[in-house]
Each structure stands twice: as structure tokens, then as C-alpha cells.
Motif scaffolding. Structure first.
Motif, PDB file in Angstrom:
ATOM      1  N   UNK A  10       0.995  -1.023  -0.305  1.00 52.25           N
ATOM      2  CA  UNK A  10       0.367  -0.035   0.391  1.00 52.25           C
ATOM      3  C   UNK A  10       1.184   1.140   0.022  1.00 52.25           C
ATOM      4  N   UNK A  11       2.183   1.029   0.851  1.00 52.69           N
ATOM      5  CA  UNK A  11       2.884   2.308   0.655  1.00 52.69           C
ATOM      6  C   UNK A  11       2.954   2.745  -0.427  1.00 52.69           C
ATOM      7  N   UNK A  12       3.700   1.434  -1.445  1.00 49.74           N
ATOM      8  CA  UNK A  12       4.731   1.841  -2.051  1.00 49.74           C
ATOM      9  C   UNK A  12       3.773   1.747  -3.195  1.00 49.74           C
ATOM     10  N   UNK A  13       2.392   1.325  -3.382  1.00 46.76           N
ATOM     11  CA  UNK A  13       0.795   2.326  -4.363  1.00 46.76           C
ATOM     12  C   UNK A  13       1.157   3.426  -4.164  1.00 46.76           C
ATOM     13  N   UNK A  14       0.882   3.867  -2.680  1.00 41.66           N
ATOM     14  CA  UNK A  14       0.440   5.486  -2.614  1.00 41.66           C
ATOM     15  C   UNK A  14       1.540   6.553  -3.180  1.00 41.66           C
ATOM     16  N   UNK A  15       2.601   5.865  -3.116  1.00 45.73           N
ATOM     17  CA  UNK A  15       3.774   6.613  -3.825  1.00 45.73           C
ATOM     18  C   UNK A  15       4.033   6.147  -5.465  1.00 45.73           C
ATOM     19  N   UNK A  16       3.141   6.140  -6.080  1.00 42.94           N
ATOM     20  CA  UNK A  16       2.918   6.186  -7.347  1.00 42.94           C
ATOM     21  C   UNK A  16       4.069   5.268  -8.202  1.00 42.94           C
ATOM     22  N   UNK A  17       4.567   3.446  -7.800  1.00 46.37           N
ATOM     23  CA  UNK A  17       5.660   3.297  -8.389  1.00 46.37           C
ATOM     24  C   UNK A  17       5.142   1.588  -8.250  1.00 46.37           C
ATOM     25  N   UNK A  18       5.583   1.745  -9.868  1.00 43.90           N
ATOM     26  CA  UNK A  18       5.552  -0.321  -9.623  1.00 43.90           C
ATOM     27  C   UNK A  18       5.601  -1.201  -8.904  1.00 43.90           C
ATOM     28  N   UNK A  19       4.588  -2.305  -8.848  1.00 44.85           N
ATOM     29  CA  UNK A  19       5.044  -3.840  -8.487  1.00 44.85           C
ATOM     30  C   UNK A  19       6.847  -3.951  -8.253  1.00 44.85           C
ATOM     31  N   UNK A  20       7.726  -3.922  -8.611  1.00 46.07           N
ATOM     32  CA  UNK A  20       8.665  -4.010  -9.167  1.00 46.07           C
ATOM     33  C   UNK A  20       9.701  -2.709  -8.979  1.00 46.07           C
ATOM     34  N   UNK A  28      10.581  -3.049   0.594  1.00 49.32           N
ATOM     35  CA  UNK A  28      10.523  -1.952  -0.685  1.00 49.32           C
ATOM     36  C   UNK A  28      12.204  -1.844  -1.217  1.00 49.32           C
ATOM     37  N   UNK A  29      12.997  -2.129   0.022  1.00 49.85           N
ATOM     38  CA  UNK A  29      14.407  -2.171  -0.849  1.00 49.85           C
ATOM     39  C   UNK A  29      14.913  -0.707  -1.695  1.00 49.85           C
ATOM     40  N   UNK A  30      14.817   0.392  -0.783  1.00 48.52           N
ATOM     41  CA  UNK A  30      15.137   1.109  -1.203  1.00 48.52           C
ATOM     42  C   UNK A  30      16.561   1.677  -1.428  1.00 48.52           C
ATOM     43  N   UNK A  31      17.162   2.722  -2.327  1.00 55.02           N
ATOM     44  CA  UNK A  31      19.052   2.242  -2.803  1.00 55.02           C
ATOM     45  C   UNK A  31      19.305   2.632  -1.421  1.00 55.02           C
ATOM     46  N   UNK A  32      18.458   3.504  -0.489  1.00 60.62           N
ATOM     47  CA  UNK A  32      19.666   4.551   0.460  1.00 60.62           C
ATOM     48  C   UNK A  32      18.277   4.345   1.550  1.00 60.62           C
ATOM     49  N   UNK A  33      18.850   4.593   2.600  1.00 60.98           N
ATOM     50  CA  UNK A  33      17.749   4.629   4.039  1.00 60.98           C
ATOM     51  C   UNK A  33      18.712   5.044   5.331  1.00 60.98           C
ATOM     52  N   UNK A  34      18.028   6.394   5.119  1.00 62.29           N
ATOM     53  CA  UNK A  34      18.250   7.113   6.825  1.00 62.29           C
ATOM     54  C   UNK A  34      16.805   7.067   7.985  1.00 62.29           C
ATOM     55  N   UNK A  35      17.700   6.734   8.843  1.00 62.64           N
ATOM     56  CA  UNK A  35      16.507   5.771  10.377  1.00 62.64           C
ATOM     57  C   UNK A  35      16.967   6.933  11.651  1.00 62.64           C
ATOM     58  N   UNK A  36      16.195   7.929  12.608  1.00 64.30           N
ATOM     59  CA  UNK A  36      15.981   8.884  13.539  1.00 64.30           C
ATOM     60  C   UNK A  36      15.909   7.867  14.281  1.00 64.30           C
ATOM     61  N   UNK A  37      16.274   8.377  15.544  1.00 62.40           N
ATOM     62  CA  UNK A  37      15.889   8.001  16.928  1.00 62.40           C
ATOM     63  C   UNK A  37      16.675   8.927  18.609  1.00 62.40           C
TER      64      UNK A  37
END
Length: 374
Positions: free
Chosen positions: A87-97, A143-152
Motif C-alpha cells: 500500500x505504501x509503494x502504491x501510494x508513492x506511485x511506484x509499480x510492483x517492481x 521496498x528495498x530502497x537504494x538508501x535509508x535513513x533512520x533517526x531515533x
């Protein structure tokens, strides 16, 4: 101020670039636990476009929708536990792959916050919000992004039973899902933010691509009785950040009640300890270190602001050196949100949104350092 009122200030002097002054286009970003969008604004200033966001709080979601026109769908306002990655992928307008270029987010930090250590059940690691870290890594895996940033909060790295098992599990999952990462506790003041705000930042990229990097400090000065950061470029001070900013009084300006009248007697940069025998007060009102350090804490215009909290008590600072609460426009300056950034909700809601946010200037610096090497 009534609930659901939009608050904006004139776009006079800001410490960060406006939303129009951004780096070359880099790709699609997806935002989890978006809050008011501090990470998101930094991502956009680094050249990304936030196309999807997940945020459960309605005021924060409204803030996101007001300030991020590149969203391809309305903010997903559900508990992330109930939101499939598809659902998150679809909300971003990205296809399944298709894969996003960047995943950003700061899962709620209350289970690991230093200020919550006095709660026995939190010390035992029983806070259910701790599992939200796994929701971030679940989306990372799917979703396998190219990069990620996690803050805490930086207390997540503490070597205790409340924090360390969750931190170790988080790092293990990042590795298991195919990513190399680096992590560090970064003080926002060392990167030009006029606020001493230490935060844990984890950056990552797929294994085999390259080693992800964190930025080097651009500013430096004294913090907690030691020299930190880059010595030849002083920290940006609260006085510099608020210079030239014209604000109007707000209903919550006055610090009243049992202790409000004591604030004018405290010098800039001081706190309740001014009224102790150890500081030479002729009529001591408090015992030494009998209160939390931010009790009646006042800004020093010659230093960065101390960490600004999301839900301060009635006598928890920092307060303005003019002996009043900080106004919304001033809070935005101290977090490096642009002056024309609009926040939605009551005064308390806006304080919470800002107090929970990542300063956009810090976010931009982190994301640029991570992605400009690729």
C-alpha cells in the motif's frame, strides 16, 4: 489557539534554504513516522521528492499535506502496523517492481527516551512502541530502497536492558535484509542548527554498493563541559537564529503558577540552580540538583538552544531570555524550519510536532552525505 488552525509566519530570515532552493532531482523518497516532516524537508532540500508518507497523528498529517505538494496520495493516516508495504509503494506511485531511491523515518522514541528511564515498565523493555522499529525494517525489507535513513533518540544505544537488546535487533535486521549501515550520535548544533540536539542517525545502502557515510561536523563549540565539533566554525547561537524575527504575543506566553515569578531572576543560560545555596543565593528555594536540569531553564542568546522537548511541563524550558515561553515562529527558527513553513493544530500540538522532529538542516546534511557519493 483553537485546534486545527494553520500557523505561519512571514518568510523573513531563515537558516535553511526554502523549499524552492534544492539540489538536482535525485528520485522518489518514502517517509514513515513522518511527523511534521523535518526529515522530509531535508530530503527534498537534498534533491529527493517525498511521494508517500505514513503518519498516524492527524495534525502532523495535515502539516505534511500543507507543505509537501509532491505527495502522490494523501498521507496514510493509519497505524503502521495495519499498513501493508504494498500500500505504501502504491501510494508513492511506484509499480510492483519499482524501488524508491530513499526511505526515511523516525519511529516514536518514547520507549528509549532518557526522560522515561524512571518508569519501571519502560526500564524492563515492556513498552509496545518498541516494536515500531520492526515496522521500519519490515518496509525496508519489502521496498528495498537504494538508501535509508533512520533517526531515533541516542538513548537507544545505551548498554542497558531497556535499550540495547532493541538496538542490537535493529542492526541485525538491517544486515539480514541486505544492507550495510553506519550509525552515530550526531549533535545538531555541530551541523549549523542553533540547538544542541543529540540524535541517533543510522544510514544504509545495499550490500556490495559501497559503505554508507555520515557527515563530518561543520560547526563546533562547548557542549556538556567539553569541546565538540569543528573548532574553526562556531556553533550558531539562539541569538543569531532569532535576530530580526518579529513575533506577536501568544496566549501561552506567560509562565505563571507556583514558580513562574522566579524566571526573571534567573540569568540567561541559567536554571533553578540560581536559587540554591551552592550558587550563593541569599534565600535558597531549592536543594542542589533536586530538579531536572531543564526546570526554569532560560535560553542564552550567546549559545545554541538546549534540546527543545515535545511535551514540556509548565516549568520546563528553555524559556526565552525575555522571561516568557518561546513562540511558534521562534521554535521554527531554532529547528531550522523555514519561516513560511505552516504547522497545523493547537499550540500544544505544534510544540509536540516540532519537539519530535528532526531539524531539516541536519536531515539535509545527513542525506546529502549519504547519497552524493553514489
Amino acid at each position: 489557539m483553537s485546534k486545527n488552525i494553520s500557523v505561519a509566519t512571514p518568510d523573513c530570515r531563515g537558516l535553511v534554504a526554502s523549499s524552492q532552493d534544492v539540489a538536482p532531482e535525485r528520485g522518489v523518497a518514502i517517509s514513515l513516522f513522518s511527523g511534521a516532516g523535518g526529515l522530509d524537508l531535508g530530503a527534498e532540500q537534498a534533491g529527493y521528492r517525498v511521494h508517500a508518507a505514513v503518519e498516524y497523528n492527524n495534525d502532523a498529517a495535515d502539516t505534511m499535506e500543507k507543505n509537501f505538494p509532491d505527495l502522490r496520495s494523501p498521507v496514510i493516516r493509519q497505524n503502521i502496523l495495519e499498513v501493508p508495504s504494498a500500500e505504501i509503494r502504491e501510494a508513492a506511485g511506484l509499480g510492483q517492481k519499482e524501488q524508491p531511491e530513499l526511505l526515511i523515518g523516525g519511529p516514536p522514541c518514547t520507549p528509549f527516551s532518557k526522560s522515561s528511564f524512571w518508569l519501571d515498565w519502560k526500564r524492563e523493555g515492556l513498552d509496545p512502541n518498541a516494536s515500531l522499529l520492526q515496522e521500519y525494517t519490515r518496509v525496508l525489507r519489502d521496498l528495498k530502497p537504494r538508501y535509508f535513513v533512520l533517526e531515533n533518540v541516542y538513548a537507544l544505544t545505551y548498554n542497558n536492558r531497556q535499550s540495547r537488546p532493541h538496538f542490537n535487533r535493529l542492526l541485525h535486521e538491517i544486515e539480514e535484509y541486505g544492507y550495510d549501515c553506519n550509525w552515530e550520535v550526531l549533535n545538531a548544533a555541530n551541523f549549523g542548527v542553533p540547538q544542541a540536539r543529540p540524535r541517533l542517525v543510522i544510514v544504509g545502502a545495499p550490500k556490495g554498493s559501497r559503505t554508507p557515510a555520515l557527515p563530518k561536523p561543520t560547526h563546533g563549540g562547548r557542549w556538556e563541559r567539553q569541546d565538540v565539533g569543528k573548532s574553526d566554525s562556531p556553533h550558531v547561537t539562539a541569538g543569531e537564529a532569532l535576530e530580526g524575527l518579529h513575533t506577536v504575543p501568544e496566549p501561552a506566553d506567560t509562565v505563571a503558577g507556583q514558580y513562574g515569578h522566579l524566571l526573571p531572576g534567573i540569568p540567561p543560560g541559567g536554571n533553578y540552580l540560581h536559587y540554591t545555596a551552592e550558587r550563593g543565593h541569599p534565600d535558597p528555594l531549592f536543594k542542589w540538583r533536586s530538579r531536572y536540569w531543564s526546570f526554569l531553564l532560560k535560553l542564552d542568546p550567546a549559545k545554541p538552544a538546549p534540546t527543545i522537548q515535545a511535551q514540556p511541563g509548565p516549568y520546563v524550558g528553555p524559556f526565552h531570555w525575555e522571561n516568557r515561553r518561546l513562540r511558534v515562529a521562534e521554535l521554527k527558527r531554532l529547528f531550522t524550519f523555514p519561516d513560511n513553513f505552516e504547522l497545523v493544530g493547537s499550540r500544544n500540538s505544534i510544540q509536540a510536532q516540532l519537539g519530535n522532529s528532526v531539524p531539516p538542516l541536519l536531515a539535509k546534511t545527513v542525506i546529502a552525505a549519504l547519497t552524493e557519493q553514489g
